[in-house]
Design a protein around this motif. Sequence first.
Motif, PDB file in Angstrom:
ATOM      1  N   PRO A  25       1.421  12.206   8.963  1.00  0.00           N
ATOM      2  CA  PRO A  25       1.881  11.213   8.879  1.00  0.00           C
ATOM      3  C   PRO A  25       2.572  10.984   7.442  1.00  0.00           C
ATOM      4  O   PRO A  25       3.702  12.583   7.007  1.00  0.00           O
ATOM      5  CB  PRO A  25       0.922  10.915   7.252  1.00  0.00           C
ATOM      6  CG  PRO A  25       0.508  12.454   6.742  1.00  0.00           C
ATOM      7  CD  PRO A  25       0.356  13.368   8.638  1.00  0.00           C
ATOM      8  N   GLU A  60       2.350   5.938   8.776  1.00  0.00           N
ATOM      9  CA  GLU A  60       0.836   6.454   9.371  1.00  0.00           C
ATOM     10  C   GLU A  60       1.369   7.506   9.359  1.00  0.00           C
ATOM     11  O   GLU A  60       0.281   8.635   9.883  1.00  0.00           O
ATOM     12  CB  GLU A  60       0.031   5.583   9.639  1.00  0.00           C
ATOM     13  CG  GLU A  60      -0.088   4.346   8.332  1.00  0.00           C
ATOM     14  CD  GLU A  60      -0.961   4.407   7.362  1.00  0.00           C
ATOM     15  OE1 GLU A  60      -1.388   5.249   7.730  1.00  0.00           O
ATOM     16  OE2 GLU A  60      -0.433   3.885   6.418  1.00  0.00           O
ATOM     17  N   THR A  61       2.061   7.483  10.309  1.00  0.00           N
ATOM     18  CA  THR A  61       2.105   8.833  11.635  1.00  0.00           C
ATOM     19  C   THR A  61       3.673   9.085  11.501  1.00  0.00           C
ATOM     20  O   THR A  61       4.759   7.967  11.950  1.00  0.00           O
ATOM     21  CB  THR A  61       1.237   8.696  12.701  1.00  0.00           C
ATOM     22  OG1 THR A  61       2.096   7.858  14.019  1.00  0.00           O
ATOM     23  CG2 THR A  61      -0.087   8.513  12.696  1.00  0.00           C
ATOM     24  N   ASP A  74       1.200  -1.147   0.618  1.00  0.00           N
ATOM     25  CA  ASP A  74       0.097   0.391   0.282  1.00  0.00           C
ATOM     26  C   ASP A  74       0.942   1.337   0.140  1.00  0.00           C
ATOM     27  O   ASP A  74       0.699   2.187  -0.193  1.00  0.00           O
ATOM     28  CB  ASP A  74      -1.014  -0.194   1.554  1.00  0.00           C
ATOM     29  CG  ASP A  74      -1.758  -0.994   0.993  1.00  0.00           C
ATOM     30  OD1 ASP A  74      -1.956  -1.753   0.133  1.00  0.00           O
ATOM     31  OD2 ASP A  74      -2.005  -1.043   1.988  1.00  0.00           O
ATOM     32  N   ALA A  75       1.483   0.991   1.041  1.00  0.00           N
ATOM     33  CA  ALA A  75       2.705   2.367   0.824  1.00  0.00           C
ATOM     34  C   ALA A  75       3.854   2.709  -0.005  1.00  0.00           C
ATOM     35  O   ALA A  75       4.345   3.859  -0.994  1.00  0.00           O
ATOM     36  CB  ALA A  75       3.994   2.237   2.491  1.00  0.00           C
ATOM     37  N   ASP A 111       4.889   6.895  14.525  1.00  0.00           N
ATOM     38  CA  ASP A 111       5.182   5.087  14.226  1.00  0.00           C
ATOM     39  C   ASP A 111       6.538   5.827  13.383  1.00  0.00           C
ATOM     40  O   ASP A 111       7.028   3.831  13.567  1.00  0.00           O
ATOM     41  CB  ASP A 111       4.328   4.900  13.168  1.00  0.00           C
ATOM     42  CG  ASP A 111       2.211   4.686  13.581  1.00  0.00           C
ATOM     43  OD1 ASP A 111       2.586   4.700  14.438  1.00  0.00           O
ATOM     44  OD2 ASP A 111       1.791   4.301  11.993  1.00  0.00           O
ATOM     45  N   ARG A 133       4.774   6.374   0.850  1.00  0.00           N
ATOM     46  CA  ARG A 133       3.831   6.828   2.123  1.00  0.00           C
ATOM     47  C   ARG A 133       4.672   6.055   3.487  1.00  0.00           C
ATOM     48  O   ARG A 133       4.694   4.912   3.666  1.00  0.00           O
ATOM     49  CB  ARG A 133       2.299   6.005   2.641  1.00  0.00           C
ATOM     50  CG  ARG A 133       1.368   6.890   3.634  1.00  0.00           C
ATOM     51  CD  ARG A 133      -0.165   5.906   3.826  1.00  0.00           C
ATOM     52  NE  ARG A 133      -0.770   7.209   4.952  1.00  0.00           N
ATOM     53  CZ  ARG A 133      -1.423   8.448   4.745  1.00  0.00           C
ATOM     54  NH1 ARG A 133      -1.013   8.104   4.110  1.00  0.00           N
ATOM     55  NH2 ARG A 133      -1.598   8.614   5.973  1.00  0.00           N
TER      56      ARG A 133
END
Length: 247
Positions: free
Chosen positions: A229, A189-190, A23-24, A193, A186
């Motif tokens: 993010p 996410e944050t 996904d990233a 993280d 990505r």
Amino acid sequence: MAMIEYDRQAAAAFVAGRHLGDDALAAWRERVAHHLRPTPATRLLDLGSGAGHWAAAFSRWYGIDVVAVEPSAAMRAAAEHPTLQGDAANIPLDDAAVDAVWLSTVVHHIPDLPAAATEIRRVLRPGGLILIRSAFAGRTEGVSLFRHFREAARILDARFPSVEAVVSAFGTAGCTEIALEPIPQRTAETLADALATFDRAAHTPLLLLSDEEYATGLSRLRAADPTEPVIDCLDLLVLRAQGAAHA
Ligand SMILES: C[S@@+](CC[C@H](N)C(=O)[O-])C[C@H]1O[C@@H](n2cnc3c(N)ncnc32)[C@H](O)[C@@H]1O
């Protein structure tokens, strides 16, 4: 010799801190496919493949044959894809053996870029592609890490090759630039993280900082909004080898 040594500790830090999920990497998956136009007959060389994350992803995403080549024994031992020993000056493949060559965050480690370009051109079929994923000198603004570790951006500008230097080296070997595009990933996410798994050893420019510069950057990173993010843009530079017409 590489800019840093990829021993067992560096290999473990790289696998833990730099490997991202599908996904990233969705934008990379789409943009590489756009240029590569993969078919089941496509054969791609992943040069400086590290622990084989991209080689495994390209095999899975596109169903193509990926040959991984990597100089570090520790990286090969950690690899998730079968990997041959070799480097950019000595690629263990025949002439015109592959349709494309992928180099992800490798060009700054190559000591003699013109010699590497000639060797890469040798193993590439006429009309084949070179796909380079990198941060280049003078183009660090898309990498979030450098907003906090500002001294590292200056080191990268001084020690990593520019797009122009890479295009010139490959130009001498008979390859022409066809695209340059920043591509987002990505990374986390944050920021919280990202900090939880953050390891200096996974980032070459941070290893080249003094301990004091590193500490300053780390305190800036820890003071930033932990909920934001983490999106980073590295460049995709695409070149084509002169020769036979392509589809
Ligand atoms: C930052 S890692 C990137 C690994 C992998 N390409 C990735 O993106 O996950 C850089 C890699 O380049 C390799 N390397 C260093 N010098 C090289 C050279 N002269 N030719 C080919 N690869 C080299 C290192 O051993 C290391 O595995």
